[in-house]
Design an enzyme around this catalytic site. Structure first.
Site, short mmCIF file in Angstrom:
data_model
loop_
_atom_site.label_atom_id
_atom_site.label_comp_id
_atom_site.label_asym_id
_atom_site.label_seq_id
_atom_site.Cartn_x
_atom_site.Cartn_y
_atom_site.Cartn_z
N TYR A 269 0.86 -1.18 0.00
CA TYR A 269 0.00 0.00 0.00
C TYR A 269 0.90 1.23 0.00
O TYR A 269 1.74 1.38 0.89
CB TYR A 269 -0.93 0.05 1.21
CG TYR A 269 -1.97 1.13 1.03
CD1 TYR A 269 -3.10 0.89 0.24
CD2 TYR A 269 -1.79 2.40 1.57
CE1 TYR A 269 -4.04 1.89 0.03
CE2 TYR A 269 -2.73 3.40 1.35
CZ TYR A 269 -3.85 3.14 0.59
OH TYR A 269 -4.77 4.14 0.37
N LEU A 270 0.74 2.05 -1.01
CA LEU A 270 -0.10 1.92 -2.19
C LEU A 270 0.39 0.79 -3.09
O LEU A 270 1.60 0.62 -3.25
CB LEU A 270 -0.07 3.21 -3.00
CG LEU A 270 -0.66 4.46 -2.36
CD1 LEU A 270 -0.39 5.65 -3.29
CD2 LEU A 270 -2.15 4.34 -2.14
N LEU A 276 -6.65 -6.64 -6.09
CA LEU A 276 -5.99 -7.21 -4.93
C LEU A 276 -5.05 -8.34 -5.31
O LEU A 276 -5.42 -9.28 -6.00
CB LEU A 276 -7.01 -7.72 -3.92
CG LEU A 276 -6.39 -8.13 -2.57
CD1 LEU A 276 -6.01 -6.89 -1.77
CD2 LEU A 276 -7.33 -9.01 -1.77
N HIS A 277 -3.80 -8.24 -4.86
CA HIS A 277 -2.80 -9.26 -5.11
C HIS A 277 -1.85 -9.30 -3.91
O HIS A 277 -1.70 -8.33 -3.17
CB HIS A 277 -2.03 -8.99 -6.40
CG HIS A 277 -1.36 -7.65 -6.45
ND1 HIS A 277 -2.05 -6.46 -6.64
CD2 HIS A 277 -0.05 -7.30 -6.29
CE1 HIS A 277 -1.20 -5.45 -6.61
NE2 HIS A 277 0.01 -5.92 -6.40
N HIS A 279 2.08 -10.70 -2.46
CA HIS A 279 3.43 -11.06 -2.86
C HIS A 279 3.97 -12.18 -1.97
O HIS A 279 3.81 -12.14 -0.75
CB HIS A 279 4.36 -9.85 -2.73
CG HIS A 279 3.89 -8.66 -3.52
ND1 HIS A 279 4.49 -8.27 -4.69
CD2 HIS A 279 2.88 -7.78 -3.30
CE1 HIS A 279 3.88 -7.21 -5.17
NE2 HIS A 279 2.89 -6.89 -4.34
#
Length: 338
Positions: A269-270, A276-277, A279
């Site tokens: 964020y940002l 939506l993903h 990592h």
């Protein structure tokens, strides 16, 4: 009130806060292409360098802005961004070179130390080349190195300033839908929960060549559309988030034999794109965007939502913006700044 502080961009990790996650994927809507083993051509003719947007000697990467498809060199061509990055070494290929008869040029020798220029064969000289074409002014600004400013965004700031600004942006995320609809990169998906509400696909990030585990990097992309970022999350999304965390870790363990305690699982964020993903990176890998003002560990996100349903609608979130980002100006103006 948004609290905006000066923070010069002096180090690479600070620049990473604005590093792109999927630079090649901001493509023309409807454009779909899959990898091939044979030779191909770039999607334009010619390349006249206009400017070096950014470079890093440490990371062996350079960002170039050029004019292409120029009929007569009179400046009537199109803009393109080309990113050139040296690929990581592969142990098997390196040892083959050193056990053969490599072409060398001696640079200096002193006692037990010597330095050479080594000219490797073709398999070791490939350069990862990412193309953004045609590139817009927004792309040029995105890839150019800029000073950063630290922003503290309240829930009211998001609703009144950030969200209306985001809704005016035009960068397409068609590439996300192409992946979810199996129109592109279907062969790269290593796991999928097909549930349309609580499911996702897990796919290697383009920055990872899948040749070594030290820089393992995968992305989980949710099937459900309309969840833009951390700010949208409520307890309604907990089943989805738990699925991504647990099933993603299980899939990586099964495929790559990397256990959960060696993974960093987080959201930005940002984010750099608003679908939506999540990592998944190797814990020892300093991936772009893992700085404290941008990365939010998924396990903590789940816990926060369990304890406070409106946590991400109310909480003040901190992130970095480029000095010339219009959102920075809007946040200043919303609170009487210049």
């Amino acid at each position: 009130m948004a609290d905006v502080q000066s923070q010069p961009c002096k180090r690479k990790r600070e620049a990473d806060a604005e590093e792109t996650e999927e630079p090649i994927r901001e493509e023309k809507e409807g454009s779909v292409g899959n990898g091939t083993s044979g030779p191909v051509r770039l999607p334009f003719s010619g390349f006249r360098l206009k400017k070096v947007l950014r470079e890093s000697a440490r990371d062996k990467i350079i960002f170039l802005h050029g004019k292409v498809n120029e009929a007569s060199g009179d400046g009537d061509g199109e803009d393109a961004i080309v990113i050139l990055e040296k690929t990581p070494f592969q142990v098997e290929q390196v040892t083959q070179v050193l056990t053969g008869s490599p072409e060398l040029q001696l640079q200096f020798s002193n006692d037990i130390y010597s330095t050479y220029h080594l000219f490797p064969p073709r398999p070791l000289t490939d350069v990862k080349t990412t193309v953004v074409y045609p590139a817009t002014e927004k792309h040029l600004q995105k890839y150019q190195r800029q000073d950063l400013r630290l922003v503290r965004e309240t829930g009211a700031d998001y609703r009144n300033v950030t969200l209306p600004h985001l809704e005016t942006q035009t960068l397409s995320i068609q590439w996300v839908y192409n992946i979810l609809d199996k129109k592109a990169e279907a062969d790269r998906i290593i796991f999928e929960n097909p549930d349309p509400v609580d499911g996702f696909v897990l796919i290697p990030d383009l920055k990872w060549n899948q040749q070594q585990l030290d820089d393992l990097y995968l992305i989980a992309i949710c099937h459900r559309r309309g969840i833009r970022s951390l700010r949208d999350l409520t307890p309604e999304h907990l089943p989805l988030l738990r699925n991504i965390l647990q099933q993603g870790q299980d899939a990586i363990l099964q495929r790559y034999q990397v256990p959960a305690e060696r993974l960093r699982v987080y959201l930005h964020y940002l984010p750099s794109y608003y679908h939506l993903h999540v990592h998944f990176t190797a814990l020892g890998f300093e991936a772009p965007g893992t700085v404290v003002e941008r990365a939010h560990l998924l396990a903590q996100v789940v816990e926060n939502l369990e304890q406070e349903p409106t946590y991400y609608q109310q909480r003040t979130l901190t992130f970095a913006l480029r000095a010339d980002d219009p959102l920075l100006r809007l946040l200043h103006e919303a609170h009487g700044g210049s």
